[in-house]
Design a protein around this motif. Sequence first.
Motif, PDB file in Angstrom:
ATOM      1  N   LYS A  24       1.165  -1.514  -0.145  1.00 21.72           N
ATOM      2  CA  LYS A  24       0.145  -0.127   0.017  1.00 21.72           C
ATOM      3  C   LYS A  24       0.827   0.798   0.027  1.00 21.72           C
ATOM      4  O   LYS A  24       0.428   2.128  -0.550  1.00 21.72           O
ATOM      5  CB  LYS A  24      -0.747  -0.232   1.264  1.00 21.72           C
ATOM      6  N   PHE A  27       2.090   1.768  -3.552  1.00 25.27           N
ATOM      7  CA  PHE A  27       0.638   2.070  -4.919  1.00 25.27           C
ATOM      8  C   PHE A  27       1.138   3.660  -4.243  1.00 25.27           C
ATOM      9  O   PHE A  27       0.751   4.376  -5.290  1.00 25.27           O
ATOM     10  CB  PHE A  27      -0.347   1.247  -4.009  1.00 25.27           C
ATOM     11  N   GLN A  28       0.902   4.127  -3.133  1.00 29.73           N
ATOM     12  CA  GLN A  28       0.355   5.434  -2.811  1.00 29.73           C
ATOM     13  C   GLN A  28       1.841   6.310  -3.377  1.00 29.73           C
ATOM     14  O   GLN A  28       1.357   7.468  -4.287  1.00 29.73           O
ATOM     15  CB  GLN A  28       0.773   6.190  -0.788  1.00 29.73           C
ATOM     16  N   MET A  32      -0.743   6.305  -9.223  1.00 37.61           N
ATOM     17  CA  MET A  32      -1.304   5.120 -10.572  1.00 37.61           C
ATOM     18  C   MET A  32      -2.397   4.660  -9.269  1.00 37.61           C
ATOM     19  O   MET A  32      -2.701   5.726  -8.050  1.00 37.61           O
ATOM     20  CB  MET A  32      -0.582   3.663 -10.454  1.00 37.61           C
ATOM     21  N   GLN A  33      -3.410   5.138 -10.709  1.00 41.46           N
ATOM     22  CA  GLN A  33      -4.918   5.584 -10.304  1.00 41.46           C
ATOM     23  C   GLN A  33      -5.214   3.796  -9.650  1.00 41.46           C
ATOM     24  O   GLN A  33      -6.124   3.932  -8.424  1.00 41.46           O
ATOM     25  CB  GLN A  33      -5.578   5.469 -11.980  1.00 41.46           C
ATOM     26  N   THR A  34      -5.195   2.838  -9.499  1.00 47.33           N
ATOM     27  CA  THR A  34      -5.752   1.668  -9.705  1.00 47.33           C
ATOM     28  C   THR A  34      -4.715   1.089  -8.685  1.00 47.33           C
ATOM     29  O   THR A  34      -3.341   0.771  -8.944  1.00 47.33           O
ATOM     30  CB  THR A  34      -6.562   0.778 -10.345  1.00 47.33           C
ATOM     31  N   PHE A  35      -4.548   0.098  -7.295  1.00 43.39           N
ATOM     32  CA  PHE A  35      -4.484  -0.624  -6.688  1.00 43.39           C
ATOM     33  C   PHE A  35      -4.425  -1.781  -7.797  1.00 43.39           C
ATOM     34  O   PHE A  35      -3.186  -2.705  -7.514  1.00 43.39           O
ATOM     35  CB  PHE A  35      -4.852  -0.822  -5.342  1.00 43.39           C
ATOM     36  N   ALA A  36      -4.587  -2.497  -8.504  1.00 39.59           N
ATOM     37  CA  ALA A  36      -4.848  -3.713  -9.074  1.00 39.59           C
ATOM     38  C   ALA A  36      -3.795  -3.505 -10.118  1.00 39.59           C
ATOM     39  O   ALA A  36      -3.475  -3.804 -10.834  1.00 39.59           O
ATOM     40  CB  ALA A  36      -6.415  -3.723  -9.329  1.00 39.59           C
ATOM     41  N   GLY A  37      -4.471  -2.242 -10.872  1.00 36.63           N
ATOM     42  CA  GLY A  37      -2.809  -1.112 -12.045  1.00 36.63           C
ATOM     43  C   GLY A  37      -1.925  -1.282 -11.580  1.00 36.63           C
ATOM     44  O   GLY A  37      -0.829  -2.213 -12.404  1.00 36.63           O
ATOM     45  N   PHE A  38      -0.844  -1.169 -10.118  1.00 36.36           N
ATOM     46  CA  PHE A  38      -0.446  -1.270  -9.282  1.00 36.36           C
ATOM     47  C   PHE A  38       0.370  -2.330  -9.531  1.00 36.36           C
ATOM     48  O   PHE A  38       1.283  -2.268  -9.883  1.00 36.36           O
ATOM     49  CB  PHE A  38       0.193  -0.264  -8.495  1.00 36.36           C
ATOM     50  N   ARG A  40      -0.187  -4.788 -11.068  1.00 38.95           N
ATOM     51  CA  ARG A  40       0.824  -6.485 -12.320  1.00 38.95           C
ATOM     52  C   ARG A  40       1.211  -5.107 -12.668  1.00 38.95           C
ATOM     53  O   ARG A  40       1.920  -5.989 -13.668  1.00 38.95           O
ATOM     54  CB  ARG A  40      -1.006  -5.304 -13.229  1.00 38.95           C
TER      55      ARG A  40
END
Length: 114
Positions: A24, A27-28, A32-38, A40
């Motif tokens: 997390k 990711f922050q 990036m916009q989404t955690f799933a995209g991050f 991936r």
Amino acid sequence: MKEEKKRTHCIKLRVSEEELAAFKRKFQNSGMQTFAGFLRAMVLDGNIVHFDEKELFEINRLAANISANITQIAYCAKRNCYDYEKEFSEIKESMNKIWEPLRFFIGLNMKVKH
């Protein structure tokens, strides 16, 4: 969404509280916009870097020893009234060329670990 782009499979991954917090946090910081995209992007585009920290710190120790030896030589030369200022400035410049990337690499290593 095109047929080949549909995401129909799911991958489950168990992580500890600490690992989830680290994901997390990264990711922050990613923007990036989404955690799933991050996730991936990290899995598909990420790199795994492995090296022996002991070797890195040994290189650092040796560079520090060389630097200390140069300082002692300069001190003795000045005490004995030898003027090797040009030579010592070249040596200092060479040592800076060693220290700069070494410090940068150690800094990167610390960022990667955390």
